[in-house]
Motif scaffolding. Structure first.
Motif, PDB file in Angstrom:
ATOM      1  N   ARG A 312       0.832  -1.198   0.000  1.00 40.80           N
ATOM      2  CA  ARG A 312       0.000   0.000   0.000  1.00 40.80           C
ATOM      3  C   ARG A 312       0.871   1.255   0.000  1.00 40.80           C
ATOM      4  O   ARG A 312       2.033   1.224   0.399  1.00 40.80           O
ATOM      5  N   ARG A 313       0.262   2.391  -0.421  1.00 40.25           N
ATOM      6  CA  ARG A 313       0.960   3.668  -0.528  1.00 40.25           C
ATOM      7  C   ARG A 313       0.465   4.681   0.491  1.00 40.25           C
ATOM      8  O   ARG A 313       0.509   5.886   0.247  1.00 40.25           O
ATOM      9  N   ARG A 314       0.019   4.229   1.631  1.00 41.81           N
ATOM     10  CA  ARG A 314      -0.496   5.111   2.662  1.00 41.81           C
ATOM     11  C   ARG A 314       0.088   4.671   3.999  1.00 41.81           C
ATOM     12  O   ARG A 314       0.197   3.474   4.264  1.00 41.81           O
ATOM     13  N   ARG A 320      -3.391   2.577  16.001  1.00 44.35           N
ATOM     14  CA  ARG A 320      -4.215   1.469  15.512  1.00 44.35           C
ATOM     15  C   ARG A 320      -3.339   0.264  15.139  1.00 44.35           C
ATOM     16  O   ARG A 320      -3.719  -0.877  15.370  1.00 44.35           O
ATOM     17  N   LEU A 321      -2.182   0.535  14.548  1.00 42.32           N
ATOM     18  CA  LEU A 321      -1.291  -0.581  14.215  1.00 42.32           C
ATOM     19  C   LEU A 321      -0.775  -1.252  15.486  1.00 42.32           C
ATOM     20  O   LEU A 321      -0.743  -2.480  15.581  1.00 42.32           O
ATOM     21  N   ALA A 342       2.970   6.842  10.147  1.00 38.48           N
ATOM     22  CA  ALA A 342       2.646   8.243   9.882  1.00 38.48           C
ATOM     23  C   ALA A 342       3.445   9.202  10.758  1.00 38.48           C
ATOM     24  O   ALA A 342       3.848  10.283  10.305  1.00 38.48           O
ATOM     25  N   ASP A 343       3.693   8.824  12.032  1.00 36.60           N
ATOM     26  CA  ASP A 343       4.393   9.760  12.920  1.00 36.60           C
ATOM     27  C   ASP A 343       5.901   9.724  12.714  1.00 36.60           C
ATOM     28  O   ASP A 343       6.626  10.532  13.289  1.00 36.60           O
ATOM     29  N   ARG A 344       6.391   8.786  11.877  1.00 31.72           N
ATOM     30  CA  ARG A 344       7.814   8.702  11.512  1.00 31.72           C
ATOM     31  C   ARG A 344       7.892   8.602   9.986  1.00 31.72           C
ATOM     32  O   ARG A 344       8.383   7.605   9.450  1.00 31.72           O
ATOM     33  N   GLU A 418      -5.836  -3.137   6.558  1.00 29.42           N
ATOM     34  CA  GLU A 418      -6.453  -1.923   6.002  1.00 29.42           C
ATOM     35  C   GLU A 418      -6.975  -1.011   7.112  1.00 29.42           C
ATOM     36  O   GLU A 418      -6.898   0.226   7.008  1.00 29.42           O
ATOM     37  N   SER A 419      -7.477  -1.605   8.185  1.00 29.26           N
ATOM     38  CA  SER A 419      -8.039  -0.802   9.277  1.00 29.26           C
ATOM     39  C   SER A 419      -6.975  -0.014  10.024  1.00 29.26           C
ATOM     40  O   SER A 419      -7.282   0.928  10.758  1.00 29.26           O
ATOM     41  N   CYS A 420      -5.714  -0.400   9.841  1.00 26.70           N
ATOM     42  CA  CYS A 420      -4.619   0.281  10.534  1.00 26.70           C
ATOM     43  C   CYS A 420      -4.050   1.462   9.742  1.00 26.70           C
ATOM     44  O   CYS A 420      -3.248   2.238  10.273  1.00 26.70           O
ATOM     45  N   LEU A 421      -4.443   1.593   8.485  1.00 30.16           N
ATOM     46  CA  LEU A 421      -3.961   2.702   7.671  1.00 30.16           C
ATOM     47  C   LEU A 421      -4.643   4.017   8.076  1.00 30.16           C
ATOM     48  O   LEU A 421      -5.697   4.015   8.710  1.00 30.16           O
TER      49      LEU A 421
END
Length: 447
Positions: A312-314, A320-321, A342-344, A418-421
């Protein structure tokens, strides 16, 4: 110094490993096996043995280095190989690694010394694949730790042994089924699988002892060396079996293995012997394991075993992960790859799971986060891997995770991932907002 060839044979499946070593000794004229038994480390020493197809040639001890058996092995291995090369009677040295020793470190030690490393082989019993990958016990609890500080598990050690070697010596096993063989093929699809008990060349040295272990006995000072008879001492301090100098020299003197893949007598080499002499590139092997350019398995589904490749590209939402880690780790017998938090956003993170345990590591920056001038400092293989996976907006930043297991729940696993993206709204907020998300992985990455 003679043109000594060195092949490393390792693996936690000890019976398969010994069978592979015995096969090489029987098939390659002028070959010897060098083994460091780390099981004696608790007593303060490592026992070293050298043998050929007929039995034990020498035995000795190496002292522990910093209370680390693997360190002692590294310190003793190269001098022993150089001694064999200087003697000029050995054409192939088979380095049989002790159970939990990983081949990567030893291959780099051998190659870095200037010796000619021609192969790295992991011996495998397919029936033991799933039990090993599912074993989350610490090596220390299994009596397999190489040092007091060894915190590896059985599962992650076996996974690295399996995935590093370009050649797998596969034992025949009446307990292995199609599922086991499919699991092996999917875990390391680029490996060359060679049966240990496959083709046997005519005229091979097969009349001597073939079990990989010489006969029982005691040294002349009353000490048993791995249960093998030792009747004399060499003048360099190594214990030697009671054969005359002529017998030893005649038994080891060969003209090497011809480039045509035949013995000096003209008999064809076995497939395992050819694999041991085919050549090995340490730098390429290391690159193939690096999270940024690892040769990860492809999608597959056979005999109840499946491999899911999730790309994936997100970026992931860190909280959540983190909440889903236990379920994701236990979803497959083996999972690995690289991921993007996302935070890194500038950090490439390594995912490595086996035996119900997950290791997450910082693998450095994504290439997209580096200034152009820094690209010249990046190995070409890394740049090539990034180019193949380049995105106009995010560069090489991505999720690339691979899960392999019997009975894999593909649909459920994909839904969980997917739910973790990041959601559309979170994603649209941009990098500045991503970096303000709660840093759920700080504890894991600082451990």
């Amino acid at each position: 110094m003679s043109q000594l060839s060195v092949v490393i044979v390792g693996g936690l499946h000890a019976d398969a490993r010994r069978a592979a070593v015995a096969r090489l000794l029987a098939d390659v004229p002028g070959s010897v096996a060098l083994h460091h038994d780390l099981a004696t480390a608790a007593a303060g020493t490592v026992v070293r043995t050298v043998r050929d197809a007929t039995g034990l040639l020498s035995a000795g001890e190496a002292p522990l280095v910093d209370d680390c058996a693997c360190c002692a092995l590294r310190e003793d291995l190269v001098p022993e190989l150089e001694r064999l090369a200087d003697a000029g009677r050995t054409r192939l040295a088979v380095v049989e690694l002790w159970d939990s020793v990983e081949p990567k470190a030893m291959a780099e030690v051998v190659a870095g010394s200037g010796l000619r490393l021609t192969g790295v082989i992991t011996a495998v019993d397919p029936a033991l694949l799933l039990p090993c990958l599912g074993n989350g016990d610490d090596l220390a609890d299994a009596g397999l730790a190489a040092a007091a500080t060894d915190r590896r598990t059985v599962a992650d050690t076996f996974a690295r042994q399996l995935e590093y070697a370009p050649v797998l010596a596969v034992a025949e096993s009446e307990h292995a089924d199609d599922e086991d063989r499919a699991l092996l093929a999917q875990l390391h699809p680029t490996a060359r699988q060679v049966p240990i008990e496959g083709d046997r060349p005519e005229g091979s040295a097969g009349s001597g002892h073939q079990g990989g272990e010489p006969a029982d006995g005691r040294t002349d000072d009353g000490h048993t060396v791995n249960g093998h008879t030792v009747n004399g001492h060499t003048d360099d301090g190594h214990t030697d079996v009671g054969r005359t100098d002529n017998e030893r020299t005649e038994g080891m003197r060969t003209e090497g293995v011809r480039a045509s893949g035949r013995t000096p007598a003209g008999a064809p080499l076995s497939a395992l012997a050819r694999a041991a002499l085919a050549g090995f590139d340490v730098e390429a092997a290391a690159a193939a394991q690096h999270p940024a350019c690892a040769r990860l398995p492809a999608e597959a589904d056979a005999h109840g075993v499946a491999t899911l490749v999730w790309h994936r590209r997100r970026p992931f939402h860190p909280e959540r992960l983190y909440t889903a880690l236990e379920d994701l780790t236990c979803a497959a017998a083996r999972s690995r790859g690289r991921f993007w938090l996302a935070d890194r956003p500038d950090t490439l993170l390594h995912w490595d799971a086996a035996g119900g345990a997950l290791c997450v590591e910082n693998a450095g920056p994504w290439l997209a986060s580096l200034p152009d001038a820094a690209w010249d400092l990046v190995p070409p293989v890394r740049r090539a891997a990034a180019a193949l996976d380049w995105h106009p907006e995010h560069g090489d930043c991505c999720q690339h995770l691979v899960f392999t297991s019997p009975g894999l729940d593909r649909d459920g696993l994909e839904l969980l991932l997917e739910s973790c993206l990041l959601t559309d709204t979170e994603y649209a907020a941009g990098r500045a907002a991503w970096q303000q998300l709660p840093p759920a992985f700080d504890t894991l990455l600082e451990a």
